[in-house]
Design a protein around this motif. Sequence first.
Motif, short mmCIF file in Angstrom:
data_model
loop_
_atom_site.label_atom_id
_atom_site.label_comp_id
_atom_site.label_asym_id
_atom_site.label_seq_id
_atom_site.Cartn_x
_atom_site.Cartn_y
_atom_site.Cartn_z
N SER A 43 0.82 -1.21 0.00
CA SER A 43 0.00 0.00 0.00
C SER A 43 0.86 1.26 0.00
CB SER A 43 -0.92 0.00 1.23
OG SER A 43 -0.15 -0.11 2.43
N SER A 44 2.08 1.15 0.55
CA SER A 44 2.99 2.30 0.57
C SER A 44 3.77 2.37 -0.73
CB SER A 44 3.95 2.20 1.76
OG SER A 44 4.73 1.03 1.67
N ARG A 45 4.16 3.57 -1.10
CA ARG A 45 4.90 3.82 -2.34
C ARG A 45 6.34 4.19 -1.97
NH1 ARG A 45 3.25 5.59 -7.59
NH2 ARG A 45 4.77 6.94 -8.62
N LYS A 46 7.30 3.30 -2.29
CA LYS A 46 8.68 3.48 -1.88
C LYS A 46 9.56 3.78 -3.09
CE LYS A 46 8.14 0.24 1.98
NZ LYS A 46 8.65 -1.03 2.58
N PHE A 47 10.37 4.82 -2.95
CA PHE A 47 11.29 5.20 -4.02
C PHE A 47 12.44 4.21 -4.09
CE2 PHE A 47 15.22 7.47 -5.20
CZ PHE A 47 14.89 7.80 -6.52
N ILE A 48 12.78 3.78 -5.31
CA ILE A 48 13.89 2.85 -5.54
C ILE A 48 15.05 3.65 -6.11
CG2 ILE A 48 14.65 0.75 -6.67
CD1 ILE A 48 11.73 -0.06 -6.96
#
Length: 305
Positions: free
Chosen positions: A141-146
């Motif tokens: 559900s969370s949006r994590k920067f790669i």
Amino acid sequence: MRGFILFAILVIAYAHSTTATLVIKGPDKPVLENDEVTLECLLSDSELNTSQVHFEKFSKYMNKWYRLEEEPIYHRCIPGVLLKREVSQLLLSIHSIHSYFHQGLYRCVADNATAPDNSSQPLAITINYMRELSVYDVSSSSRKFIKENLLVTLGDDVEVECSTTASEAPQYFWQKYGEDWIVPSSKLRLKNVRMEDGGDYTCMAEHPTLSSLKRSSTISITVLTATNSRLNQAWYDSTNLVLMTSVAGAVLLVLILSITVFLVRRTKQAKNTKGPIDDHSQKKPIYTASVESLASTSGDKQPLV
């Protein structure tokens, strides 16, 4: 009556012949962000010269035209602008053109003309741009920067997405290094990840009308077994714990030093304040002793017979 109409037509034709026709010209090819662009304001044969003409830009925020001149106050509204006046034309050069400041409508306007045609037809400057790509892990559900590398667990489902901002909605493609398949989407989904799914994946974005305008970003996906994943998670948690403990210790040390400095200053101030009072109190017993000695001396004297 016919003579009057003919006379009016001649007067109007003469007026138009003596009024300058303003024409604004711009680039003849698509404009890319950071390009250098020059606009020309051309005058027809007339008594007007470039000292009587200026450029204007339309502000969509203010909903009005505003004048562009060489004074610094105008450069705050539209930076990077250089005006140059010649005999029959006025030039407006924009160095490193930017979509936020410079995109919009421009026109040439005569200073002392009141006729409806005292300005040129507006010229629209459209700036094509595409920002750098960003890749995110959207598996949860969370949006994590790669940034570069993504660690995934064997058997999990993985979903990554790349995005950017551009003058027009770009077309996205995903490709794995060493493979010949292409996914025409901004999202890449890997179901039930296997060890062979690890590797380098590249997201590409292309401008829909300018094929030369494109961006790409590559990430590395590393597949871990469940045991390695738990170890990696434990190392990650321990690293975070150490960092948090270090930060808390540093904050506590600063707090202790601050309190110590405060108490030392208060002690010095208290000593400076009590100094004169102590001196005065030390002198008081001397005075008392002298009085008592006088009293005893007077008491020992015998009356004369």
